[in-house]
Design a protein around this motif. Sequence first.
Motif, mmCIF file in Angstrom:
data_model
loop_
_atom_site.group_PDB
_atom_site.id
_atom_site.type_symbol
_atom_site.label_atom_id
_atom_site.label_comp_id
_atom_site.label_asym_id
_atom_site.label_seq_id
_atom_site.Cartn_x
_atom_site.Cartn_y
_atom_site.Cartn_z
ATOM 1 N N THR A 254 0.942 -1.233 -0.020
ATOM 2 C CA THR A 254 0.184 0.133 -0.020
ATOM 3 C C THR A 254 0.804 1.272 0.189
ATOM 4 O OG1 THR A 254 -1.763 -1.293 1.145
ATOM 5 C CG2 THR A 254 -2.072 1.409 1.256
ATOM 6 N N GLY A 255 1.872 1.327 0.951
ATOM 7 C CA GLY A 255 2.780 2.336 0.803
ATOM 8 C C GLY A 255 3.359 2.850 -0.477
ATOM 9 N N SER A 256 3.938 1.634 -1.158
ATOM 10 C CA SER A 256 4.722 1.903 -2.254
ATOM 11 C C SER A 256 3.749 2.150 -3.350
ATOM 12 C CB SER A 256 5.344 0.591 -2.468
ATOM 13 O OG SER A 256 4.590 -0.528 -2.637
ATOM 14 N N PHE A 257 2.450 1.876 -3.334
ATOM 15 C CA PHE A 257 1.361 1.947 -4.233
ATOM 16 C C PHE A 257 1.284 3.655 -4.220
ATOM 17 C CE2 PHE A 257 -2.897 3.052 -5.544
ATOM 18 C CZ PHE A 257 -2.909 2.428 -6.766
ATOM 19 N N LEU A 258 0.986 4.190 -3.187
ATOM 20 C CA LEU A 258 0.754 5.467 -3.093
ATOM 21 C C LEU A 258 1.945 6.450 -3.517
ATOM 22 C CD1 LEU A 258 -0.996 5.566 0.583
ATOM 23 C CD2 LEU A 258 -2.346 5.899 -1.751
ATOM 24 N N HIS A 259 3.203 5.749 -2.981
ATOM 25 C CA HIS A 259 4.384 6.913 -3.404
ATOM 26 C C HIS A 259 4.462 6.674 -4.902
ATOM 27 C CE1 HIS A 259 8.663 7.081 -4.262
ATOM 28 N NE2 HIS A 259 8.612 5.875 -4.916
ATOM 29 N N ALA A 260 3.988 5.439 -5.564
ATOM 30 C CA ALA A 260 4.383 5.601 -7.137
ATOM 31 C C ALA A 260 3.301 6.080 -7.785
ATOM 32 C CB ALA A 260 4.274 3.990 -7.516
ATOM 33 N N ILE A 261 1.938 6.005 -7.246
ATOM 34 C CA ILE A 261 0.983 6.723 -8.028
ATOM 35 C C ILE A 261 0.971 8.159 -8.069
ATOM 36 C CG2 ILE A 261 -0.777 7.055 -6.169
ATOM 37 C CD1 ILE A 261 -1.334 5.779 -9.749
ATOM 38 N N ILE A 262 1.572 8.843 -7.053
ATOM 39 C CA ILE A 262 1.718 10.280 -6.583
ATOM 40 C C ILE A 262 2.704 10.813 -7.828
ATOM 41 C CG2 ILE A 262 2.699 12.278 -5.246
ATOM 42 C CD1 ILE A 262 1.368 10.634 -3.066
ATOM 43 N N GLN A 263 3.786 10.104 -7.743
ATOM 44 C CA GLN A 263 4.875 10.250 -8.838
ATOM 45 C C GLN A 263 4.624 10.254 -10.200
ATOM 46 O OE1 GLN A 263 8.643 10.860 -7.625
ATOM 47 N NE2 GLN A 263 9.133 9.278 -6.729
ATOM 48 N N THR A 264 3.854 9.212 -10.569
ATOM 49 C CA THR A 264 3.284 9.084 -11.921
ATOM 50 C C THR A 264 2.472 10.070 -12.354
ATOM 51 O OG1 THR A 264 3.679 6.666 -11.461
ATOM 52 C CG2 THR A 264 2.497 7.176 -13.700
ATOM 53 N N LEU A 265 1.424 10.348 -11.607
ATOM 54 C CA LEU A 265 0.338 11.122 -11.899
ATOM 55 C C LEU A 265 1.036 12.510 -12.270
ATOM 56 C CD1 LEU A 265 -2.525 10.214 -9.510
ATOM 57 C CD2 LEU A 265 -2.364 9.950 -11.989
ATOM 58 N N LEU A 266 1.788 12.954 -11.328
ATOM 59 C CA LEU A 266 2.664 14.444 -11.457
ATOM 60 C C LEU A 266 3.560 14.378 -12.646
ATOM 61 C CD1 LEU A 266 3.450 15.293 -7.910
ATOM 62 C CD2 LEU A 266 1.751 16.552 -9.148
ATOM 63 N N THR A 267 4.078 13.424 -12.915
ATOM 64 C CA THR A 267 4.832 13.324 -14.172
ATOM 65 C C THR A 267 4.206 13.362 -15.605
ATOM 66 O OG1 THR A 267 6.486 12.067 -12.856
ATOM 67 C CG2 THR A 267 6.970 12.006 -15.283
ATOM 68 N N THR A 268 2.982 12.702 -15.380
ATOM 69 C CA THR A 268 2.151 12.600 -16.506
ATOM 70 C C THR A 268 1.395 13.896 -16.770
ATOM 71 O OG1 THR A 268 1.190 10.331 -15.955
ATOM 72 C CG2 THR A 268 0.004 11.516 -17.400
ATOM 73 N N GLN A 269 1.212 14.754 -15.707
ATOM 74 C CA GLN A 269 0.765 15.962 -16.190
ATOM 75 C C GLN A 269 1.423 17.050 -16.604
ATOM 76 O OE1 GLN A 269 -2.727 16.690 -15.725
ATOM 77 N NE2 GLN A 269 -2.566 14.524 -15.430
ATOM 78 N N LEU A 270 2.698 16.731 -16.764
ATOM 79 C CA LEU A 270 3.775 17.602 -17.389
ATOM 80 C C LEU A 270 3.805 17.680 -18.691
ATOM 81 C CD1 LEU A 270 7.212 16.669 -15.430
ATOM 82 C CD2 LEU A 270 5.714 18.765 -15.096
ATOM 83 N N PRO A 271 3.674 18.891 -19.595
ATOM 84 C CA PRO A 271 3.910 18.743 -21.093
ATOM 85 C C PRO A 271 5.068 18.443 -21.616
ATOM 86 C CG PRO A 271 4.007 21.121 -20.144
ATOM 87 C CD PRO A 271 3.936 20.251 -18.856
ATOM 88 N N PHE A 272 5.056 17.547 -22.690
ATOM 89 C CA PHE A 272 6.372 17.279 -23.136
ATOM 90 C C PHE A 272 6.111 17.538 -24.627
ATOM 91 C CE2 PHE A 272 6.068 14.417 -19.745
ATOM 92 C CZ PHE A 272 7.378 14.327 -19.131
ATOM 93 N N CYS A 273 6.967 18.552 -25.058
ATOM 94 C CA CYS A 273 6.797 19.287 -26.507
ATOM 95 C C CYS A 273 8.053 18.517 -27.195
ATOM 96 C CB CYS A 273 6.874 20.796 -26.422
ATOM 97 S SG CYS A 273 5.664 21.314 -24.971
ATOM 98 N N GLY A 274 9.137 18.025 -26.888
ATOM 99 C CA GLY A 274 10.271 17.567 -27.563
ATOM 100 C C GLY A 274 11.479 18.455 -27.052
ATOM 101 N N PRO A 275 12.275 18.100 -27.087
ATOM 102 C CA PRO A 275 12.969 16.798 -27.871
ATOM 103 C C PRO A 275 12.265 15.484 -26.980
ATOM 104 C CG PRO A 275 14.752 17.421 -26.482
ATOM 105 C CD PRO A 275 13.647 18.588 -26.665
ATOM 106 N N ASN A 276 12.448 14.332 -27.620
ATOM 107 C CA ASN A 276 11.918 13.021 -27.020
ATOM 108 C C ASN A 276 12.938 11.946 -26.941
ATOM 109 O OD1 ASN A 276 12.264 12.350 -29.550
ATOM 110 N ND2 ASN A 276 10.192 11.063 -29.599
ATOM 111 N N GLU A 277 14.140 12.221 -26.669
ATOM 112 C CA GLU A 277 15.119 11.183 -26.179
ATOM 113 C C GLU A 277 15.375 11.300 -24.711
ATOM 114 O OE1 GLU A 277 18.766 11.999 -28.778
ATOM 115 O OE2 GLU A 277 17.825 11.030 -30.685
ATOM 116 N N ILE A 278 15.438 9.743 -24.369
ATOM 117 C CA ILE A 278 15.690 9.721 -22.997
ATOM 118 C C ILE A 278 17.035 8.850 -23.122
ATOM 119 C CG2 ILE A 278 15.125 8.363 -20.760
ATOM 120 C CD1 ILE A 278 12.072 8.740 -21.704
#
Length: 308
Positions: free
Chosen positions: A148-172
């Motif tokens: 449960t603790g790791s799920f909450l930790h991961a979902i917060i990080q993922t949701l906030l990262t998902t909300q960021l705008p990615f316009c390019g470049p796209n190389e990781i």
Amino acid sequence: MKPAHNVSEFVLLGLSQSQETEKICFVLFSVFCTVIVVGNLLIIITVKRSQSLISPMYFFLSYLSFVDICYSTVIAPKMIADFLAERKTISFSCCMTQLFFCHFLGGTEVFLLTVMAYDRYIAICKPLHYMNMMTGHVCGWMVLGSWTGSFLHAIIQTLLTTQLPFCGPNEIDHYLCDVHPLLKLACTDTYIVGLVVANTRMLSLTCFVVLVTSYIVILVYLRKCSTEGRLKALSTCTSHITVVVLYFGPCIFMYLRPSTTFSEDKTVSVFYTVFTPMLNPLIYTLRNEEVKNAMRKMWIQKVSFDNK
């Protein structure tokens, strides 16, 4: 309002730019992945079938092995396939899914290692209260709390990262999707999200402090014990300490620093995403007589059954 993503996929630069090196890595990491699955599966089967491995320590160990299998499955297959791909791409949704499961399963491993340290502390420092304190019900709640603790930790990080705008470049510049390299690609101020990444830092640091404290207390307590009792207690802790060092060392390097990326990040990440899950079964079997004896009995029973 959802951000407008101009990026529909990311290009992973991978571990190496050399085709010859990548072909060698394909073979090596294919072997590593097989060892991870077979080794950890063997631990799970041994713990479940053995009548002697019924203590909470082995209950937690079986879950640790299960997490290691899942963790490597999230990362290794894609990485291995990319070794033979000319253009290593991953869709935006798959990238965010991988980010979530990396932190979900990685966080679960951190919590489980901390719980296992607490179990050793109770077993060694409070042996008379051990069976009353570490009941099956309590152990079950500890495992559930870890998930449960790791799920909450991961979902917060993922949701906030998902909300960021990615316009390019796209190389990781990595072989997987992680927060640090993704923050570099966002076309906006990532200060707030960077602060949330401190969530990962605090998680790793807090658990590491708890682990170190528990083993300091254990070592101080063992000074009062007999030589035989001291050696027996240390033998049960050595394997766990080795795994903690192998896992937390790279994690501390990766997350207990500002949100920047270093050229060493990819190499360091391999340690806790591939090498530690692969070495865990070897460490816990080679240094643990109870596990080795249980495996011998299970093998003898299998051979006897096959010969009938």
